[in-house]
Design a protein around this motif. Sequence first.
Motif, short mmCIF file in Angstrom:
data_model
loop_
_atom_site.label_atom_id
_atom_site.label_comp_id
_atom_site.label_asym_id
_atom_site.label_seq_id
_atom_site.Cartn_x
_atom_site.Cartn_y
_atom_site.Cartn_z
N MET A 208 0.87 -1.03 0.16
CA MET A 208 0.02 -0.02 0.00
C MET A 208 0.80 1.27 0.00
SD MET A 208 -2.82 1.16 2.91
CE MET A 208 -4.05 -0.07 2.36
N ASP A 209 0.61 2.16 -0.87
CA ASP A 209 1.17 3.41 -0.89
C ASP A 209 0.80 4.50 0.23
OD1 ASP A 209 -0.71 4.09 -2.60
OD2 ASP A 209 0.23 4.92 -4.19
N SER A 210 1.31 5.67 0.11
CA SER A 210 0.73 6.74 1.10
C SER A 210 -0.65 7.33 0.62
CB SER A 210 1.75 7.79 1.37
OG SER A 210 2.15 8.35 0.01
N THR A 211 -0.52 7.44 -0.90
CA THR A 211 -1.90 7.84 -1.52
C THR A 211 -3.21 6.92 -1.02
OG1 THR A 211 -0.76 8.90 -3.09
CG2 THR A 211 -3.00 8.78 -3.71
N LYS A 212 -2.91 5.71 -1.16
CA LYS A 212 -4.13 4.76 -1.09
C LYS A 212 -4.23 4.76 0.64
CE LYS A 212 -3.33 1.53 -4.95
NZ LYS A 212 -2.92 0.13 -5.25
N PHE A 213 -3.37 4.75 1.17
CA PHE A 213 -3.36 4.81 2.74
C PHE A 213 -4.42 6.04 3.05
CE2 PHE A 213 -1.36 5.48 7.27
CZ PHE A 213 -2.20 4.28 7.60
N ARG A 214 -3.76 7.39 2.71
CA ARG A 214 -4.81 8.46 2.82
C ARG A 214 -6.11 8.45 2.43
NH1 ARG A 214 -3.71 13.78 4.01
NH2 ARG A 214 -5.16 15.38 3.43
N ALA A 215 -6.37 7.87 1.42
CA ALA A 215 -7.71 7.60 0.70
C ALA A 215 -8.63 6.70 1.84
CB ALA A 215 -7.74 7.10 -0.51
N ALA A 216 -8.08 5.69 2.05
CA ALA A 216 -8.70 4.84 2.91
C ALA A 216 -8.98 5.46 4.37
CB ALA A 216 -8.03 3.62 3.42
N LEU A 217 -8.18 6.21 4.87
CA LEU A 217 -8.25 6.77 6.16
C LEU A 217 -9.48 8.11 6.03
CD1 LEU A 217 -4.70 7.38 7.29
CD2 LEU A 217 -6.41 6.05 8.42
N THR A 218 -9.35 8.67 4.98
CA THR A 218 -10.33 9.79 4.80
C THR A 218 -11.81 9.31 4.66
OG1 THR A 218 -8.74 11.11 3.81
CG2 THR A 218 -10.96 11.68 3.28
N LYS A 219 -11.90 8.10 3.85
CA LYS A 219 -12.96 7.24 3.67
C LYS A 219 -13.70 6.94 4.95
CE LYS A 219 -15.28 3.59 1.30
NZ LYS A 219 -15.07 2.32 0.28
N LEU A 220 -12.97 6.16 5.82
CA LEU A 220 -13.39 5.74 7.06
C LEU A 220 -13.48 6.63 8.03
CD1 LEU A 220 -11.38 2.38 7.37
CD2 LEU A 220 -13.91 2.44 6.87
N MET A 221 -12.71 7.83 8.33
CA MET A 221 -12.96 8.49 9.19
C MET A 221 -12.72 9.95 8.63
SD MET A 221 -12.98 6.74 11.88
CE MET A 221 -12.24 7.72 13.46
N PRO A 222 -13.71 10.57 8.00
CA PRO A 222 -13.74 12.02 7.40
C PRO A 222 -13.76 12.91 8.23
CG PRO A 222 -15.98 10.84 7.26
CD PRO A 222 -15.15 9.83 7.94
N GLY A 223 -13.99 12.89 9.73
CA GLY A 223 -14.35 13.89 10.45
C GLY A 223 -12.84 14.26 11.04
N TYR A 224 -11.72 13.58 10.63
CA TYR A 224 -10.46 14.20 11.19
C TYR A 224 -9.53 14.67 9.91
CZ TYR A 224 -10.56 11.42 15.45
OH TYR A 224 -10.97 11.04 16.65
N ASN A 225 -8.69 15.58 10.01
CA ASN A 225 -7.87 16.12 9.13
C ASN A 225 -6.53 15.29 9.23
OD1 ASN A 225 -9.63 18.30 8.59
ND2 ASN A 225 -8.89 19.42 10.25
N TRP A 226 -6.24 14.58 8.16
CA TRP A 226 -5.34 13.57 7.99
C TRP A 226 -4.05 14.18 7.39
CZ3 TRP A 226 -5.28 9.33 10.63
CH2 TRP A 226 -6.89 8.80 11.06
N THR A 227 -2.84 13.87 7.94
CA THR A 227 -1.56 14.17 7.55
C THR A 227 -0.67 12.80 7.42
OG1 THR A 227 -1.54 16.29 8.55
CG2 THR A 227 0.75 15.33 7.90
N VAL A 228 -0.26 12.36 6.25
CA VAL A 228 0.64 11.04 6.03
C VAL A 228 2.07 11.55 6.09
CG1 VAL A 228 1.02 9.17 4.56
CG2 VAL A 228 -1.34 10.02 4.73
N HIS A 229 2.69 11.08 7.00
CA HIS A 229 4.07 11.44 7.35
C HIS A 229 4.85 11.02 6.19
CE1 HIS A 229 2.53 13.19 11.01
NE2 HIS A 229 2.28 12.16 11.05
N ARG A 230 6.07 11.66 5.80
CA ARG A 230 7.10 10.94 4.83
C ARG A 230 7.66 10.03 5.30
NH1 ARG A 230 9.25 15.15 0.89
NH2 ARG A 230 7.69 16.90 1.07
N SER A 231 8.05 8.85 4.51
CA SER A 231 8.73 7.72 4.71
C SER A 231 9.68 7.39 3.68
CB SER A 231 7.84 6.40 5.11
OG SER A 231 7.20 6.41 3.88
N ALA A 232 10.88 6.73 3.78
CA ALA A 232 11.68 6.42 2.87
C ALA A 232 11.06 5.50 1.72
CB ALA A 232 12.80 5.62 3.58
#
Length: 116
Positions: free
Chosen positions: A1-25
């Motif tokens: 899973m890449d960070s874009t898909k991860f952010r999309a899944a988080l936003t879909k399940l928990m839309p009431g939160y403002n999400w920040t996906v942190h950089r990783s190597a």
Amino acid sequence: MDSTKFRAALTKLMPGYNWTVHRSAKGAVQIVATGIRSSGFNRLSTLEVTYSCREHGDWFTARSAGFGLRAPWLGENGDVTLARALRGLQELYRQKAAAYSGHESALAQGRKVQVP
């Protein structure tokens, strides 16, 4: 899973939160995201979700903290899907609430004056 898909899944399940996906190597086996609920300048809730790819498959860990920037983590839960990790964390808090409610009720009953 890449960070874009991860952010999309988080936003879909928990839309009431403002999400920040942190950089990783690049090619990292772990992705961390932080979701924040706030009212004005007051942070009401912080939710941190970690995705990691293990030998036996994907693993999601969710933990949350209460009011304020430096609030301690209140609980943590992990599971094989994002939805189950978040639901498990919610169930943990529901169990804690029931336990504390029972203790509060016992104390309230103990304070009442017994009329003969």
